[in-house]
Design an enzyme around this catalytic site. Structure first.
Site, mmCIF file in Angstrom:
data_model
loop_
_atom_site.group_PDB
_atom_site.id
_atom_site.type_symbol
_atom_site.label_atom_id
_atom_site.label_comp_id
_atom_site.label_asym_id
_atom_site.label_seq_id
_atom_site.Cartn_x
_atom_site.Cartn_y
_atom_site.Cartn_z
ATOM 1 N N TYR A 184 37.666 -26.755 122.502
ATOM 2 C CA TYR A 184 39.033 -26.281 122.246
ATOM 3 C C TYR A 184 39.968 -26.526 123.435
ATOM 4 C CZ TYR A 184 37.870 -24.188 117.795
ATOM 5 O OH TYR A 184 37.507 -24.014 116.477
ATOM 6 N N TYR A 219 38.470 -17.584 109.624
ATOM 7 C CA TYR A 219 37.726 -18.475 110.521
ATOM 8 C C TYR A 219 36.245 -18.148 110.394
ATOM 9 C CZ TYR A 219 35.819 -20.904 114.490
ATOM 10 O OH TYR A 219 35.045 -21.737 115.271
HETATM 11 C C1 LIG Z 1 33.168 -17.102 116.318
HETATM 12 C C2 LIG Z 1 33.040 -16.906 114.861
HETATM 13 C C3 LIG Z 1 32.233 -17.746 114.079
HETATM 14 C C4 LIG Z 1 31.531 -18.941 114.663
HETATM 15 O O1 LIG Z 1 30.583 -18.594 115.618
HETATM 16 P P1 LIG Z 1 30.085 -19.679 116.678
HETATM 17 O O2 LIG Z 1 28.934 -19.029 117.365
HETATM 18 O O3 LIG Z 1 31.256 -19.914 117.592
HETATM 19 O O4 LIG Z 1 29.699 -20.889 115.926
HETATM 20 C C5 LIG Z 1 32.103 -17.455 112.744
HETATM 21 N N1 LIG Z 1 32.727 -16.408 112.189
HETATM 22 C C6 LIG Z 1 33.504 -15.574 112.907
HETATM 23 C C7 LIG Z 1 34.142 -14.406 112.240
HETATM 24 C C8 LIG Z 1 33.711 -15.800 114.266
HETATM 25 O O5 LIG Z 1 34.509 -14.996 114.960
#
Ligand SMILES: *Cc1c(COP(=O)(O)O)cnc(C)c1O
Length: 422
Positions: free
Chosen positions: A15, A142
């Protein structure tokens, strides 16, 4: 050469637009809420190192437990083999998760935890001979950066390059305060138009993290889950960020009366020490994968599935989390956040002040449209770094999500820095 210069010769950061960003800060040591760089500067980690740290950095108990495990068994293939840390962790997770959760499937990060959940939900229907493959998700959601997780996430700058390749997802608006009925009616309309083809609804319960720390109420989520249940749509709670005390309860689902069918965990699961993920499900879902027919197997697994060292880290973090001291810290942070919100209510520039448990967020009003690339974001970040505080705004949204060991003085220092920027 300094560490940051050597870094710039060989490393590609997540990022980060390297051409526009300065050299990264080289951290050499961590202790409690603080991180120390190679020139001796101290930084208060107010975002828990991307939302993973619960008990502070280099916690002696965590280090001891991880070290003991490393000296006993570092890893073993998890198909056909098992081990005590994996079993004990599953038992303990299930003891505090919603009571309908019955099985634990391990992976190694948040994106894989959600990928597993989505695949599990779709194959559940496939194994039962029912064609249901559509997914519902929230706008601004997300769920991670792998293809399935990206598909379920909001479409935008993060996903533009791949939009042709992502599977279609039905995005429904977030039930923000005052807009609950709109979300409910859109969900009902999408379901009735879909002809019983929706496999699952995936959601971040109560707080949407990367989407801008957007918050909504448990009550409306309960209503959405009831509609899903009536229409045979599996509910997948992505608790990757909200899990392990963040929202004031062990899991955000603890604020609900209904229970999700599948839960995704990662981030805080190891207290922020190691990459790890878990996806849990009900007995009914697990049962749909049991068969004399091998084609109904869940063909998913990662090389480091159930890594014993990561399981031990999660067990150690669990020990600390359920301690009275930690639970009190969570409540103390939560009520300080509420005070901050009350104190700054009606502020001219700080808008949408909000908090859920240990998460505090606010938007800074500007003429520029809010987006992840908002110009204020860099200025805010630099301002806080200069004060020795790590806050990483999402566009013009500032949020605070500290390790639970942060004390009142340290909290006040962060609040003061936020207020002084204005
Ligand atoms: C950070 C996040 C993810 C992804 O997790 P990573 O370990 O970064 O792959 C998935 N869902 C939510 C709600 C998140 O905050």
């Amino acid at each position: 050469m300094r560490l940051s210069e050597r870094d710039q010769q060989v490393i590609w950061h997540p990022y980060t637009q390297a051409q526009l960003s300065g050299a990264p800060i080289a951290i050499v040591r961590g202790e409690g809420v603080n991180l120390f760089d190679d020139t001796g500067n101290k930084y208060l980690d107010a975002v828990s190192s991307w939302w993973v740290n619960l008990h502070g950095h280099s916690h002696p108990y965590m280090s001891q437990k991880i070290s003991e495990q490393l000296h006993t068994l570092e890893h073993v293939i998890f198909a056909g083999f098992t081990h005590q840390p994996a079993i004990e962790l599953a038992e303990r997770l299930l003891s505090i998760l919603p009571s309908n959760q019955n099985r634990v499937f391990y992976s190694d990060n948040g994106s894989t935890a959600t990928e597993v959940a989505i695949k599990m939900a779709i194959q559940y229907w496939w194994n039962k001979g029912i064609t249901k493959t559509k997914i519902i998700a929230f706008e601004h959601a997300y769920h991670g950066d792998t293809f399935g997780a990206m598909s379920a996430s909001a479409r935008g700058s993060f996903t533009d390059a791949f939009s042709e390749l992502l599977f279609e997802v039905i995005h429904i608006p977030l039930p923000l305060k005052g807009h609950e009925n709109l979300t409910i009616s859109i969900l009902q309309k999408e379901i009735s138009e879909s002809g019983n083809t929706i496999a699952a609804f995936i959601f971040e319960p109560l707080v949407l993290g990367a989407g801008g720390m957007l918050m909504y109420e448990a009550e409306v989520l309960d209503q959405l889950l009831e509609i899903c249940s009536e229409n045979s749509i599996l509910a997948i709670a992505d608790e990757v960020m909200t899990g392990f005390g963040r929202t004031g309860k062990n899991f955000a689902c603890g604020h609900l009366t209904r229970k999700p069918d599948i839960i995704c965990l990662s981030k805080g699961i190891t207290g922020g020490t190691m990459a790890f993920g878990a996806t849990t499900c009900t007995a009914e879902i697990y049962a749909a994968f049991l068969s004399d027919d091998r084609s109904k197997t869940f063909f998913h697994g990662h090389s480091y599935t159930a890594n014993p060292v990561a399981c031990s880290a999660a067990l150690a973090s669990f020990d600390l989390l359920i301690k009275e001291e930690c639970q009190q810290n969570i409540q103390r942070i939560a009520s300080s956040h509420v005070d901050f919100v009350t104190r700054n209510q009606g502020h001219k520039i700080l808008k949408n002040l909000r908090s859920t448990g240990t998460i505090l967020a606010m938007d800074i009003e500007t003429v520029e449209q809010n987006s992840y690339f908002h110009s204020l974001s860099t200025r805010l970040y630099t301002y806080f770094i200069d004060q020795g505080i790590i806050l990483r705004p999402l566009g013009n949204t500032i949020y605070l999500m500290p390790p639970y060991c942060i004390n009142d003085q340290e909290l006040s220092r962060v609040y003061a820095a936020m207020e002084s920027f204005i």
